[in-house]
Scaffold this motif. Structure first.
Motif, short mmCIF file in Angstrom:
data_model
loop_
_atom_site.label_atom_id
_atom_site.label_comp_id
_atom_site.label_asym_id
_atom_site.label_seq_id
_atom_site.Cartn_x
_atom_site.Cartn_y
_atom_site.Cartn_z
N ARG A 315 0.84 -1.20 0.00
CA ARG A 315 0.00 0.00 0.00
C ARG A 315 0.88 1.25 0.00
NH1 ARG A 315 -4.57 -1.09 4.68
NH2 ARG A 315 -5.53 -2.96 3.77
N ASP A 316 0.35 2.30 -0.58
CA ASP A 316 1.12 3.54 -0.67
C ASP A 316 1.15 4.31 0.64
OD1 ASP A 316 -1.54 4.21 -0.69
OD2 ASP A 316 -1.41 5.65 -2.33
N ARG A 337 0.44 3.82 -7.73
CA ARG A 337 0.34 4.65 -6.51
C ARG A 337 1.51 4.37 -5.57
NH1 ARG A 337 -5.28 3.79 -7.36
NH2 ARG A 337 -5.20 1.83 -6.18
N TYR A 338 1.88 3.10 -5.43
CA TYR A 338 2.97 2.74 -4.52
C TYR A 338 4.30 3.28 -5.04
CZ TYR A 338 6.32 -0.08 -1.92
OH TYR A 338 7.38 -0.50 -1.14
N HIS A 339 4.55 3.14 -6.34
CA HIS A 339 5.82 3.62 -6.89
C HIS A 339 5.93 5.14 -6.80
CE1 HIS A 339 6.07 -0.37 -9.27
NE2 HIS A 339 6.89 -0.40 -8.23
N GLN A 340 4.82 5.82 -6.95
CA GLN A 340 4.83 7.27 -6.78
C GLN A 340 5.20 7.64 -5.35
OE1 GLN A 340 0.88 8.37 -8.07
NE2 GLN A 340 1.46 8.47 -10.25
N ALA A 341 4.69 6.86 -4.40
CA ALA A 341 5.02 7.11 -2.99
C ALA A 341 6.50 6.83 -2.72
CB ALA A 341 4.15 6.23 -2.09
#
Length: 349
Positions: A315-316, A337-341
């Motif tokens: 999870r992000d 979303r996770y990679h952006q986080a």
């Protein structure tokens, strides 16, 4: 009258002399046998270790080197009388500060060791396992590792070098310090058989996995999450992928293949490593566990959650939990979303 008086004086003197001789003899016997004769540097008790093959001279040198015995002459005298030089027993012995020579010698020649509690968990490789055991026990880590790589020996236990670590169910076990490497392996095999009772083997059979395959899958699940309450869900994802002949694509197996356990983020270059542990490149389970799976995780696999999920990613919110998906499109959205986080936190490797 004078003669009688002299006789009485002689008799009294004789009695006094006998009393003094007896007192001196008693004091010497007490000093030799019962009087506390240990210097434990203020500690109430300590452990001494007598290696396998030690001679009486080796024991004396150890006691002298560490300053454990105060009066070595009295210890040596009683040791000879009690034939301790011919009855040296290796092991780990607990000494207390009120011990006299007699109690000390009786203990050391009896072989009544103080067992120790050996704990191993969070183990990744055979080398690490051998090292952890070698640091706690007399057995040399090289000898332990040699057995963990002995194909012929391991075959008698139903294992091979890749699956040998599965014999070691993480827990705390009571051992005598001077246990040998073969005895360690034999003991762990008994523990393994006790753990894999008929009930667990029946559950594994219903899933379509052997005990070894269950342990391998559990090792992956355990490296995917530290959250016990979602392990059965993650196990269900991998069961679903195995049944569809889909590659597991488990990042922890890639980390194991790379051999760098400090990796925080699996990159494309990591996925290119040609290893049977790279579950992006090879379908099915890897040939061995990527860590020693906790017994609770093995049971989570045996009681996996039945669902339709085929994908998951962290999870992000960095809570340690995962977002699950039934389709690849859903998974891509979660992964994005996770990679952006990760990028926002500048976690690049």
């Amino acid at each position: 009258m004078v003669v009688k008086k002299n006789k009485r004086n002689l008799l009294a003197g004789g009695i006094l002399l006998l009393f003094l001789v007896g007192a001196i003899a008693s004091w010497l016997a007490y000093t030799l046998v019962l009087r506390p004769n240990l210097d434990l540097q203020g500690e109430k008790s300590i452990h001494v270790y007598i290696p396998t093959g030690s001679s009486f001279e080796d024991v004396v040198r150890m006691l002298e080197r560490d300053g454990i015995v105060r009066n070595m002459k009295s210890f040596l005298l009683l040791a000879e009388r009690k034939n301790y030089p011919a009855r040296v027993m290796p092991g780990r012995y607990r000494l207390h500060h009120q011990m006299g020579n007699n109690e000390l010698i009786n203990l050391l020649r009896s072989g009544r060791q103080d067992p120790l509690m050996v704990t191993f968990n969070n183990i990744r490789t055979r080398e690490q396992l051998a090292g952890v055991l070698g640091r706690q026990l007399e057995a040399d880590s090289i000898d332990i590792l040699r057995l963990l790589n002995d194909k012929d020996l391991l075959q008698s236990y139903g294992k091979n070098p890749e699956t040998a670590p599965l014999l070691f169910i993480p827990n705390t076990y009571e051992f005598y310090w001077n246990v040998s490497a073969p005895q360690i392996l034999e003991r762990m095999h008994r523990e393994y058989l006790a753990f894999w009772n008929d009930r667990r083997k029946e559950k594994a059979g219903k899933i379509g996995l052997s005990p070894a395959e269950t342990g391998i899958l559990a090792s992956i699940v355990e490296r995917e999450t530290s959250k016990l309450d979602e392990m059965a869900t993650i196990a269900g994802v991998y069961i679903n992928r195995l049944r569809r002949n889909m590659p597991l694509q488990a990042d922890p197996t890639v980390v194991f293949a790379v051999g760098d356990f400090g990796i925080n983020r699996v990159l494309n270059r990591h996925l290119e490593i040609d290893s049977p542990y790279n579950t992006y490149m090879y379908r099915g389970l890897p040939p061995g566990p990527i860590s020693l799976p906790d017994p609770r995780v093995i049971d989570k696999v045996l009681q996996y959650e039945e669902h339709n999920y085929l994908f998951f990613c962290a999870r992000d919110d960095f809570s340690g939990y995962h977002a699950f998906a039934r389709t690849y499109a859903e998974h891509l959205a979660n992964a994005r979303r996770y990679h952006q986080a990760l990028n926002q936190r500048r976690i690049m490797n």
